[in-house]
Structures are given as structure tokens and as C-alpha cells.
Motif scaffolding. Structure first.
Motif, PDB file in Angstrom:
ATOM      1  N   MET A   1       0.805  -1.238   0.045  1.00  0.00           N
ATOM      2  CA  MET A   1       0.090  -0.057  -0.085  1.00  0.00           C
ATOM      3  C   MET A   1       0.906   1.220   0.114  1.00  0.00           C
ATOM      4  N   VAL A   2       0.563   2.096  -0.919  1.00  0.00           N
ATOM      5  CA  VAL A   2       1.473   3.361  -1.172  1.00  0.00           C
ATOM      6  C   VAL A   2       0.833   4.302   0.269  1.00  0.00           C
ATOM      7  N   GLN A   3       1.777   5.078   0.979  1.00  0.00           N
ATOM      8  CA  GLN A   3       1.475   6.005   1.497  1.00  0.00           C
ATOM      9  C   GLN A   3       2.156   7.195   1.527  1.00  0.00           C
ATOM     10  N   THR A   4       1.807   8.395   1.923  1.00  0.00           N
ATOM     11  CA  THR A   4       2.748   9.625   1.643  1.00  0.00           C
ATOM     12  C   THR A   4       2.945  10.433   3.061  1.00  0.00           C
ATOM     13  N   TYR A   5       3.768  10.992   2.895  1.00  0.00           N
ATOM     14  CA  TYR A   5       4.494  11.737   4.259  1.00  0.00           C
ATOM     15  C   TYR A   5       4.468  13.067   3.901  1.00  0.00           C
ATOM     16  N   ASP A   6       3.980  14.127   4.856  1.00  0.00           N
ATOM     17  CA  ASP A   6       4.039  15.498   4.455  1.00  0.00           C
ATOM     18  C   ASP A   6       4.755  16.221   5.766  1.00  0.00           C
ATOM     19  N   PHE A   7       5.879  16.778   5.835  1.00  0.00           N
ATOM     20  CA  PHE A   7       6.544  17.256   6.949  1.00  0.00           C
ATOM     21  C   PHE A   7       5.434  18.392   7.490  1.00  0.00           C
ATOM     22  N   LYS A   8       4.560  19.192   6.555  1.00  0.00           N
ATOM     23  CA  LYS A   8       3.904  20.298   7.085  1.00  0.00           C
ATOM     24  C   LYS A   8       2.941  19.771   8.131  1.00  0.00           C
ATOM     25  N   LYS A   9       2.628  18.397   8.281  1.00  0.00           N
ATOM     26  CA  LYS A   9       1.652  17.724   9.311  1.00  0.00           C
ATOM     27  C   LYS A   9       2.605  17.405  10.642  1.00  0.00           C
ATOM     28  N   VAL A  10       3.695  17.923  10.556  1.00  0.00           N
ATOM     29  CA  VAL A  10       4.436  17.775  11.874  1.00  0.00           C
ATOM     30  C   VAL A  10       4.715  19.138  12.682  1.00  0.00           C
ATOM     31  N   SER A  11       4.257  19.225  13.683  1.00  0.00           N
ATOM     32  CA  SER A  11       4.466  20.702  14.517  1.00  0.00           C
ATOM     33  C   SER A  11       5.224  20.372  15.935  1.00  0.00           C
ATOM     34  N   VAL A  12       5.920  21.274  16.235  1.00  0.00           N
ATOM     35  CA  VAL A  12       6.724  21.497  17.476  1.00  0.00           C
ATOM     36  C   VAL A  12       5.999  22.608  18.189  1.00  0.00           C
ATOM     37  N   ILE A  13       5.637  22.633  19.466  1.00  0.00           N
ATOM     38  CA  ILE A  13       5.042  23.438  20.162  1.00  0.00           C
ATOM     39  C   ILE A  13       5.768  23.428  21.624  1.00  0.00           C
ATOM     40  N   ALA A  14       6.567  24.797  21.726  1.00  0.00           N
ATOM     41  CA  ALA A  14       7.261  24.828  22.744  1.00  0.00           C
ATOM     42  C   ALA A  14       6.664  25.985  23.457  1.00  0.00           C
TER      43      ALA A  14
END
Length: 131
Positions: A1-14
Motif C-alpha cells: 500500500m502506498v503512503q504519503t508523508y508530509d512534513f507540514k503535518k509535523v508540529s513542534v509546540i514549545a
């Protein structure tokens, strides 16, 4: 199964602030400071695992020297404030890691050159947990 990864969906909250201005490549790293267990093998070959109580970890962020988040992070370091930090990955395998008690370990190095330089910010987390 093909998957996609999008760095824009990763958040760092400090401390409630979304961190922005990442460099290229591998820009967020999370690591426990100690192993969860230490194995001990006796003379008879029996193995005992000693559980570690150490829940500390280090989060390393690699930002561009032009990142709008650097002044905020430098101020957090200067104030010696203990703050919450979370990394949230909302890609297919949603993942969350962080803690409620973190401090920036030292002032990030500064470099200048003919290209935009990476700046590493190391953050110690005393209660690193993942979900």
C-alpha cells in the motif's frame, strides 16, 4: 500500500508557540537519554533486566539561522524558564512525544557564511513521554 508523508503535518509546540523556520534535511530529533532497561547476565546464564527510572530525553531542532523562532527560543533560554514542549506528527501513523518540563541546554552556536546556516537547539526534557 502506498503512503504519503508530509512534513507540514509535523508540529513542534514549545511553551504554547509553534516553532517555524526549519533547515532542510533531518530537522527534528528525539532521543531518550538512557536505555529503558539494563540487562545483566549471571554466571549461570540467567538474565535480569534492571528497569531504568530515567525518563529524561533530548529534543534537537535544526532551524535556519533566519528562523523567526530563534529569538523566542533564545529568550526562553535566557529566562531559564521551564516550559512544556510537544512534537505532534499528524501523518498516517499519528505520533506525539514531549513533556511538561523542558529547558534549553545552552545557547545555540552561530555561524555565518555564503549560504543559510543550520542552527541546532538542544532541549532537555525531564519527563519525556510518547503516545
Amino acid at each position: 500500500m502506498v503512503q504519503t508523508y508530509d512534513f507540514k503535518k509535523v508540529s513542534v509546540i514549545a511553551d504554547g508557540v509553534f516553532i517555524t523556520g526549519y533547515h532542510d534535511g533531518s530537522v527534528i530529533k528525539v532521543e531518550k537519554n538512557e536505555d529503558d532497561v539494563t540487562p545483566h547476565v549471571g554466571a549461570d546464564g540467567k538474565v535480569t533486566y534492571a528497569e531504568s527510572a530515567d525518563q529524561t530525553g533530548t529534543i534537537t531542532l535544526t532551524l535556519k539561522q533566519t528562523s523567526a523562532s530563534l529569538p523566542f527560543l533564545r529568550q526562553l533560554r535566557k529566562s531559564k524558564k521551564i516550559f512544556p514542549i510537544q512534537i505532534v506528527d499528524n501523518n498516517t501513523n499519528a505520533y506525539r512525544v514531549g513533556g511538561s518540563e523542558a529547558r534549553i541546554l545552552k545557547m545555540p552556536d552561530r555561524e555565518w557564511g555564503n549560504e543559510v546556516q543550520p542552527v541546532e537547539v538542544k532541549i532537555h526534557v525531564s519527563d519525556l513521554t510518547e503516545a
